[in-house]
Design a protein around this motif. Sequence first.
Motif, PDB file in Angstrom:
ATOM      1  N   VAL A   5      52.422  32.906  16.128  1.00 40.03           N
ATOM      2  CA  VAL A   5      53.819  32.956  16.574  1.00 40.03           C
ATOM      3  C   VAL A   5      54.580  34.165  16.034  1.00 40.03           C
ATOM      4  O   VAL A   5      55.787  34.268  16.203  1.00 40.03           O
ATOM      5  N   HIS A   6      53.868  35.097  15.396  1.00 45.06           N
ATOM      6  CA  HIS A   6      54.522  36.288  14.838  1.00 45.06           C
ATOM      7  C   HIS A   6      53.585  37.480  15.024  1.00 45.06           C
ATOM      8  O   HIS A   6      52.853  37.884  14.115  1.00 45.06           O
ATOM      9  N   HIS A   7      53.609  38.054  16.211  1.00 45.98           N
ATOM     10  CA  HIS A   7      52.699  39.140  16.567  1.00 45.98           C
ATOM     11  C   HIS A   7      53.501  40.226  17.277  1.00 45.98           C
ATOM     12  O   HIS A   7      54.141  39.978  18.291  1.00 45.98           O
ATOM     13  N   TYR A   8      53.465  41.434  16.730  1.00 46.41           N
ATOM     14  CA  TYR A   8      54.286  42.519  17.267  1.00 46.41           C
ATOM     15  C   TYR A   8      53.606  43.240  18.426  1.00 46.41           C
ATOM     16  O   TYR A   8      52.376  43.234  18.556  1.00 46.41           O
ATOM     17  N   ILE A   9      54.433  43.869  19.235  1.00 47.73           N
ATOM     18  CA  ILE A   9      53.960  44.765  20.271  1.00 47.73           C
ATOM     19  C   ILE A   9      54.951  45.927  20.331  1.00 47.73           C
ATOM     20  O   ILE A   9      56.151  45.735  20.204  1.00 47.73           O
ATOM     21  N   PHE A 231      64.323  22.908   9.320  1.00 45.43           N
ATOM     22  CA  PHE A 231      63.882  24.125   9.985  1.00 45.43           C
ATOM     23  C   PHE A 231      62.360  24.210   9.983  1.00 45.43           C
ATOM     24  O   PHE A 231      61.676  23.421   9.340  1.00 45.43           O
ATOM     25  N   TYR A 232      61.857  25.223  10.682  1.00 50.20           N
ATOM     26  CA  TYR A 232      60.420  25.460  10.768  1.00 50.20           C
ATOM     27  C   TYR A 232      60.106  26.802  10.109  1.00 50.20           C
ATOM     28  O   TYR A 232      60.946  27.698  10.055  1.00 50.20           O
ATOM     29  N   TYR A 233      58.869  26.937   9.635  1.00 50.08           N
ATOM     30  CA  TYR A 233      58.496  28.112   8.863  1.00 50.08           C
ATOM     31  C   TYR A 233      57.110  28.592   9.296  1.00 50.08           C
ATOM     32  O   TYR A 233      56.222  27.773   9.548  1.00 50.08           O
ATOM     33  N   GLU A 234      56.940  29.924   9.390  1.00 50.64           N
ATOM     34  CA  GLU A 234      55.624  30.438   9.770  1.00 50.64           C
ATOM     35  C   GLU A 234      55.040  31.292   8.658  1.00 50.64           C
ATOM     36  O   GLU A 234      55.763  31.816   7.815  1.00 50.64           O
ATOM     37  N   THR A 235      53.709  31.459   8.666  1.00 46.02           N
ATOM     38  CA  THR A 235      52.972  31.900   7.483  1.00 46.02           C
ATOM     39  C   THR A 235      52.767  33.399   7.345  1.00 46.02           C
ATOM     40  O   THR A 235      52.059  33.831   6.439  1.00 46.02           O
ATOM     41  N   ALA A 236      53.340  34.236   8.215  1.00 43.22           N
ATOM     42  CA  ALA A 236      53.039  35.669   8.198  1.00 43.22           C
ATOM     43  C   ALA A 236      53.204  36.284   6.813  1.00 43.22           C
ATOM     44  O   ALA A 236      54.258  36.159   6.184  1.00 43.22           O
ATOM     45  N   LEU A 237      52.143  36.940   6.326  1.00 44.39           N
ATOM     46  CA  LEU A 237      52.117  37.584   5.015  1.00 44.39           C
ATOM     47  C   LEU A 237      52.532  36.633   3.894  1.00 44.39           C
ATOM     48  O   LEU A 237      53.084  37.061   2.876  1.00 44.39           O
ATOM     49  N   PHE A 258      51.489  29.048  12.222  1.00 41.66           N
ATOM     50  CA  PHE A 258      50.733  30.230  11.827  1.00 41.66           C
ATOM     51  C   PHE A 258      51.340  31.492  12.414  1.00 41.66           C
ATOM     52  O   PHE A 258      51.699  31.544  13.595  1.00 41.66           O
ATOM     53  N   GLY A 259      51.469  32.531  11.575  1.00 36.68           N
ATOM     54  CA  GLY A 259      51.884  33.855  12.025  1.00 36.68           C
ATOM     55  C   GLY A 259      51.084  34.908  11.295  1.00 36.68           C
ATOM     56  O   GLY A 259      50.728  34.733  10.125  1.00 36.68           O
ATOM     57  N   SER A 260      50.774  36.011  11.980  1.00 37.09           N
ATOM     58  CA  SER A 260      49.938  37.055  11.377  1.00 37.09           C
ATOM     59  C   SER A 260      50.723  38.280  10.953  1.00 37.09           C
ATOM     60  O   SER A 260      50.304  39.017  10.064  1.00 37.09           O
ATOM     61  N   ASP A 261      51.850  38.579  11.615  1.00 40.13           N
ATOM     62  CA  ASP A 261      52.646  39.780  11.387  1.00 40.13           C
ATOM     63  C   ASP A 261      51.910  41.041  11.840  1.00 40.13           C
ATOM     64  O   ASP A 261      52.265  42.152  11.452  1.00 40.13           O
ATOM     65  N   PHE A 262      50.882  40.892  12.643  1.00 38.91           N
ATOM     66  CA  PHE A 262      50.120  42.044  13.121  1.00 38.91           C
ATOM     67  C   PHE A 262      50.818  42.660  14.330  1.00 38.91           C
ATOM     68  O   PHE A 262      51.279  41.931  15.205  1.00 38.91           O
ATOM     69  N   ASP A 264      52.704  45.142  11.990  1.00 36.65           N
ATOM     70  CA  ASP A 264      54.076  45.475  11.621  1.00 36.65           C
ATOM     71  C   ASP A 264      54.231  46.980  11.404  1.00 36.65           C
ATOM     72  O   ASP A 264      53.615  47.554  10.511  1.00 36.65           O
ATOM     73  N   LYS A 265      55.072  47.614  12.222  1.00 38.09           N
ATOM     74  CA  LYS A 265      55.262  49.062  12.140  1.00 38.09           C
ATOM     75  C   LYS A 265      55.883  49.482  10.816  1.00 38.09           C
ATOM     76  O   LYS A 265      55.559  50.542  10.274  1.00 38.09           O
ATOM     77  N   VAL A 266      56.798  48.656  10.285  1.00 38.70           N
ATOM     78  CA  VAL A 266      57.474  49.021   9.044  1.00 38.70           C
ATOM     79  C   VAL A 266      56.471  49.153   7.907  1.00 38.70           C
ATOM     80  O   VAL A 266      56.603  49.981   7.016  1.00 38.70           O
ATOM     81  N   LEU A 267      55.418  48.341   7.955  1.00 39.28           N
ATOM     82  CA  LEU A 267      54.384  48.393   6.924  1.00 39.28           C
ATOM     83  C   LEU A 267      53.260  49.347   7.304  1.00 39.28           C
ATOM     84  O   LEU A 267      52.163  49.267   6.764  1.00 39.28           O
ATOM     85  N   SER A 268      53.534  50.266   8.239  1.00 40.34           N
ATOM     86  CA  SER A 268      52.512  51.195   8.736  1.00 40.34           C
ATOM     87  C   SER A 268      51.306  50.428   9.272  1.00 40.34           C
ATOM     88  O   SER A 268      50.160  50.778   9.018  1.00 40.34           O
ATOM     89  N   LEU A 269      51.593  49.381   9.966  1.00 37.12           N
ATOM     90  CA  LEU A 269      50.639  48.493  10.621  1.00 37.12           C
ATOM     91  C   LEU A 269      49.996  47.513   9.642  1.00 37.12           C
ATOM     92  O   LEU A 269      49.284  47.897   8.713  1.00 37.12           O
ATOM     93  N   VAL A 270      50.299  46.240   9.847  1.00 35.30           N
ATOM     94  CA  VAL A 270      49.576  45.184   9.151  1.00 35.30           C
ATOM     95  C   VAL A 270      48.204  45.104   9.809  1.00 35.30           C
ATOM     96  O   VAL A 270      48.086  44.773  10.980  1.00 35.30           O
ATOM     97  N   SER A 271      47.178  45.421   9.073  1.00 35.86           N
ATOM     98  CA  SER A 271      45.841  45.542   9.643  1.00 35.86           C
ATOM     99  C   SER A 271      45.182  44.180   9.813  1.00 35.86           C
ATOM    100  O   SER A 271      45.621  43.168   9.247  1.00 35.86           O
ATOM    101  N   THR A 272      44.095  44.180  10.567  1.00 40.53           N
ATOM    102  CA  THR A 272      43.298  42.964  10.715  1.00 40.53           C
ATOM    103  C   THR A 272      42.760  42.522   9.363  1.00 40.53           C
ATOM    104  O   THR A 272      42.658  41.324   9.079  1.00 40.53           O
ATOM    105  N   VAL A 273      42.412  43.491   8.507  1.00 38.99           N
ATOM    106  CA  VAL A 273      41.912  43.162   7.164  1.00 38.99           C
ATOM    107  C   VAL A 273      42.963  42.397   6.376  1.00 38.99           C
ATOM    108  O   VAL A 273      42.661  41.394   5.706  1.00 38.99           O
ATOM    109  N   MET A 274      44.222  42.838   6.456  1.00 38.02           N
ATOM    110  CA  MET A 274      45.294  42.141   5.751  1.00 38.02           C
ATOM    111  C   MET A 274      45.502  40.745   6.319  1.00 38.02           C
ATOM    112  O   MET A 274      45.639  39.767   5.568  1.00 38.02           O
ATOM    113  N   SER A 275      45.519  40.632   7.642  1.00 38.34           N
ATOM    114  CA  SER A 275      45.694  39.322   8.275  1.00 38.34           C
ATOM    115  C   SER A 275      44.542  38.394   7.913  1.00 38.34           C
ATOM    116  O   SER A 275      44.740  37.196   7.669  1.00 38.34           O
ATOM    117  N   ALA A 276      43.313  38.940   7.872  1.00 40.37           N
ATOM    118  CA  ALA A 276      42.143  38.127   7.539  1.00 40.37           C
ATOM    119  C   ALA A 276      42.197  37.646   6.092  1.00 40.37           C
ATOM    120  O   ALA A 276      41.735  36.540   5.775  1.00 40.37           O
TER     121      ALA A 276
END
Length: 319
Positions: A5-9, A231-237, A258-262, A264-276
Amino acid sequence: MIIDVHHYIFLDQRNKEMQNSQVGWTICLSLVSMDALGTQTAILYSPPPTESLVQARQYSLNLSQLCALYPGRFGFFTCLPTSDDIQGVLEEIAFALDELHADGFALLSSYGQGSTARYIVNDHYDPIWKELDRRHAVVLLHGTQTPSSIPCPHAFLGLPISEQVDSQRDLQSSCLPGGDWQKNSNFQTSKIIFAHLGGSTPFLAPRVAVLSHHMRCPLSPEEILQDFGTFYYETALSSHEATLAAIEAFVPADHILFGSDFPDKVLSLVSTVMSAWYMKHLREYYIKEPVELDHILRVNALAFFLRLRDLSATTLKPS
């Protein structure tokens, strides 16, 4: 069928293939990351670069087209720029739900800069919240990363780390009289998801509850904490043993998504490695509670995004 529920484009208006070379993002990059994590569907979030209603409309149209190209892989949040044109924002809500069939809306915790900034719980935005509630809307609320007058303390402690407090401030405001979403008849049915497990909220909420009551808030500490828990809360980072233990003690299990934050441009891209890395800790924490894990990864989101329920009964192949 993991639902993120937290995926950037990052959309480039000049590129019909919907990619943005400036941040190294393409739609294929998202799909590869999703397949690596086992994510079936990502609810996309693309904040427009300005608070222009015209640009927000174009972004919503592009997101809708993208979801049509990849059925079952993507949903989307319409980003609402909360400008002074309240009527224009209300029209965007109607267009997003009735014409584009958006899955929900993304809002920032505050808008504007300096003395003109308003938190999203400001009375100015009441008509927007009232309409979102009337439409039973899902809202992802993300903290605004606004630099303060004090520089970051260290090169490794950038803006997303040292300044990520606005979500907590919005939560505090919402649970006290004058900004109370839960006890106000205007805000009874919308589902509000706070990004990143609400920041430091699970740790500081008891302090807010006790001290606010001490400072003559008419609500008891128990009532304030009860409001936090609606309220509801998601897990990104945020999915690590320390944070998961706090949020599990703070809200019911069906209030965590569940949220991945993948990526995130501000973080110079949250990578798949970070999400994993976060996914690994999430699975390890719930290794003896597979039902609870399944609810966080999938089941709870199905209660939010009704159109995904039919997909949950089928097996969709990764791209």
